[in-house]
Write a protein that holds these residues in place. Structure first.
Motif, PDB file in Angstrom:
ATOM      1  N   LYS A  44     101.455 -29.230  -5.888  1.00  0.00           N
ATOM      2  CA  LYS A  44     100.502 -28.977  -4.884  1.00  0.00           C
ATOM      3  C   LYS A  44      99.314 -28.545  -5.763  1.00  0.00           C
ATOM      4  N   ALA A  45      98.067 -28.731  -5.446  1.00  0.00           N
ATOM      5  CA  ALA A  45      96.978 -28.289  -5.735  1.00  0.00           C
ATOM      6  C   ALA A  45      95.977 -27.513  -4.911  1.00  0.00           C
ATOM      7  N   VAL A  46      95.536 -26.344  -4.906  1.00  0.00           N
ATOM      8  CA  VAL A  46      94.716 -25.746  -3.991  1.00  0.00           C
ATOM      9  C   VAL A  46      93.559 -24.998  -4.768  1.00  0.00           C
ATOM     10  N   ASP A  47      92.311 -25.038  -4.489  1.00  0.00           N
ATOM     11  CA  ASP A  47      91.274 -24.243  -4.959  1.00  0.00           C
ATOM     12  C   ASP A  47      91.453 -22.943  -4.753  1.00  0.00           C
ATOM     13  N   ILE A  48      90.919 -22.092  -5.847  1.00  0.00           N
ATOM     14  CA  ILE A  48      91.271 -20.880  -5.627  1.00  0.00           C
ATOM     15  C   ILE A  48      90.005 -19.876  -6.202  1.00  0.00           C
ATOM     16  N   GLU A  49      89.591 -18.624  -6.045  1.00  0.00           N
ATOM     17  CA  GLU A  49      88.381 -18.084  -6.407  1.00  0.00           C
ATOM     18  C   GLU A  49      88.606 -16.862  -7.054  1.00  0.00           C
ATOM     19  N   LEU A  50      88.258 -16.917  -8.437  1.00  0.00           N
ATOM     20  CA  LEU A  50      88.699 -15.444  -9.272  1.00  0.00           C
ATOM     21  C   LEU A  50      87.233 -15.094  -9.612  1.00  0.00           C
ATOM     22  N   SER A  51      86.651 -14.129  -8.615  1.00  0.00           N
ATOM     23  CA  SER A  51      84.851 -13.669  -8.992  1.00  0.00           C
ATOM     24  C   SER A  51      84.876 -12.923  -9.682  1.00  0.00           C
ATOM     25  N   ILE A 106      95.542 -23.983 -14.220  1.00  0.00           N
ATOM     26  CA  ILE A 106      94.180 -24.137 -13.504  1.00  0.00           C
ATOM     27  C   ILE A 106      93.356 -25.194 -14.234  1.00  0.00           C
ATOM     28  N   LYS A 107      92.570 -25.795 -13.310  1.00  0.00           N
ATOM     29  CA  LYS A 107      91.868 -26.967 -13.706  1.00  0.00           C
ATOM     30  C   LYS A 107      90.362 -26.515 -13.389  1.00  0.00           C
ATOM     31  N   SER A 108      89.449 -26.600 -14.379  1.00  0.00           N
ATOM     32  CA  SER A 108      88.221 -26.262 -14.277  1.00  0.00           C
ATOM     33  C   SER A 108      87.373 -27.464 -14.950  1.00  0.00           C
ATOM     34  N   GLY A 109      86.732 -27.980 -14.081  1.00  0.00           N
ATOM     35  CA  GLY A 109      86.208 -29.504 -14.780  1.00  0.00           C
ATOM     36  C   GLY A 109      87.088 -30.224 -15.186  1.00  0.00           C
ATOM     37  N   MET A 110      86.957 -30.689 -16.553  1.00  0.00           N
ATOM     38  CA  MET A 110      87.926 -31.566 -17.278  1.00  0.00           C
ATOM     39  C   MET A 110      88.954 -30.970 -18.268  1.00  0.00           C
ATOM     40  N   ARG A 154      98.731 -18.434 -16.634  1.00  0.00           N
ATOM     41  CA  ARG A 154      99.237 -17.119 -17.059  1.00  0.00           C
ATOM     42  C   ARG A 154      98.529 -16.834 -18.197  1.00  0.00           C
ATOM     43  N   SER A 155      97.417 -17.389 -18.681  1.00  0.00           N
ATOM     44  CA  SER A 155      96.745 -17.439 -19.915  1.00  0.00           C
ATOM     45  C   SER A 155      95.421 -16.543 -19.716  1.00  0.00           C
ATOM     46  N   PRO A 156      95.211 -15.170 -20.058  1.00  0.00           N
ATOM     47  CA  PRO A 156      93.741 -14.610 -19.675  1.00  0.00           C
ATOM     48  C   PRO A 156      92.725 -15.419 -20.522  1.00  0.00           C
ATOM     49  N   ILE A 157      93.079 -15.422 -21.883  1.00  0.00           N
ATOM     50  CA  ILE A 157      91.923 -16.217 -22.704  1.00  0.00           C
ATOM     51  C   ILE A 157      91.683 -17.647 -21.796  1.00  0.00           C
ATOM     52  N   GLY A 158      92.529 -18.471 -21.447  1.00  0.00           N
ATOM     53  CA  GLY A 158      92.306 -19.712 -20.875  1.00  0.00           C
ATOM     54  C   GLY A 158      91.351 -19.454 -19.656  1.00  0.00           C
ATOM     55  N   ILE A 159      91.760 -18.498 -18.805  1.00  0.00           N
ATOM     56  CA  ILE A 159      91.205 -18.449 -17.542  1.00  0.00           C
ATOM     57  C   ILE A 159      89.929 -17.959 -17.759  1.00  0.00           C
ATOM     58  N   PHE A 160      89.663 -16.864 -18.693  1.00  0.00           N
ATOM     59  CA  PHE A 160      88.210 -16.586 -19.009  1.00  0.00           C
ATOM     60  C   PHE A 160      87.149 -17.691 -19.781  1.00  0.00           C
ATOM     61  N   ALA A 161      87.943 -18.836 -20.191  1.00  0.00           N
ATOM     62  CA  ALA A 161      87.418 -19.711 -20.727  1.00  0.00           C
ATOM     63  C   ALA A 161      86.863 -20.777 -19.647  1.00  0.00           C
ATOM     64  N   CYS A 162      87.314 -20.628 -18.469  1.00  0.00           N
ATOM     65  CA  CYS A 162      86.905 -21.482 -17.270  1.00  0.00           C
ATOM     66  C   CYS A 162      85.497 -21.118 -16.641  1.00  0.00           C
ATOM     67  N   ASP A 163      85.040 -21.893 -15.906  1.00  0.00           N
ATOM     68  CA  ASP A 163      83.731 -21.704 -15.292  1.00  0.00           C
ATOM     69  C   ASP A 163      84.196 -20.994 -14.217  1.00  0.00           C
ATOM     70  N   LEU A 164      84.160 -19.802 -13.853  1.00  0.00           N
ATOM     71  CA  LEU A 164      84.638 -19.150 -12.689  1.00  0.00           C
ATOM     72  C   LEU A 164      83.603 -18.875 -11.692  1.00  0.00           C
ATOM     73  N   SER A 165      82.281 -19.425 -12.075  1.00  0.00           N
ATOM     74  CA  SER A 165      81.309 -19.325 -11.087  1.00  0.00           C
ATOM     75  C   SER A 165      81.347 -19.912  -9.855  1.00  0.00           C
ATOM     76  N   LYS A 166      82.333 -20.924  -9.696  1.00  0.00           N
ATOM     77  CA  LYS A 166      82.693 -21.558  -8.752  1.00  0.00           C
ATOM     78  C   LYS A 166      84.242 -21.713  -8.652  1.00  0.00           C
TER      79      LYS A 166
END
Length: 75
Positions: free
Chosen positions: A2-9, A30-34, A40-52
């Motif tokens: 299952k895939a859902v869009d989430i916002e981590l602002s 978490i998929k952000s762009g490509m 579960r990876s804080p570093i991975g999440i912060f590497a994503c573009d979380l502006s959207k």
């Protein structure tokens, strides 16, 4: 799967999200762009573009995970 869009602002939202997903053993990504990172990876999440919103990919047991992550899911 299952895939859902989430916002981590905010950093607080990310911290709370990480506390929740760390309790599940399922494959969560978490998929952000490509790029795709372990949810579960804080570093991975912060590497994503979380502006959207980003896409949370759940590989199993979504009926248990989705209700507790409802506040992050965008419509």
């Amino acid at each position: 799967m299952k895939a859902v869009d989430i916002e981590l602002s905010s950093a607080n939202a990310i911290n709370a999200f990480l506390n929740i997903v760390s309790k599940f053993e399922d494959g969560l990504f978490i998929k952000s762009g490509m790029y795709m990172v372990n949810a579960r990876s804080p570093i991975g999440i912060f590497a994503c573009d979380l502006s959207k919103p980003v896409t949370l990919i759940i590989h199993s047991n979504e009926e248990n995970i989705l209700p507790v992550l409802n506040r992050y899911i965008t419509n």
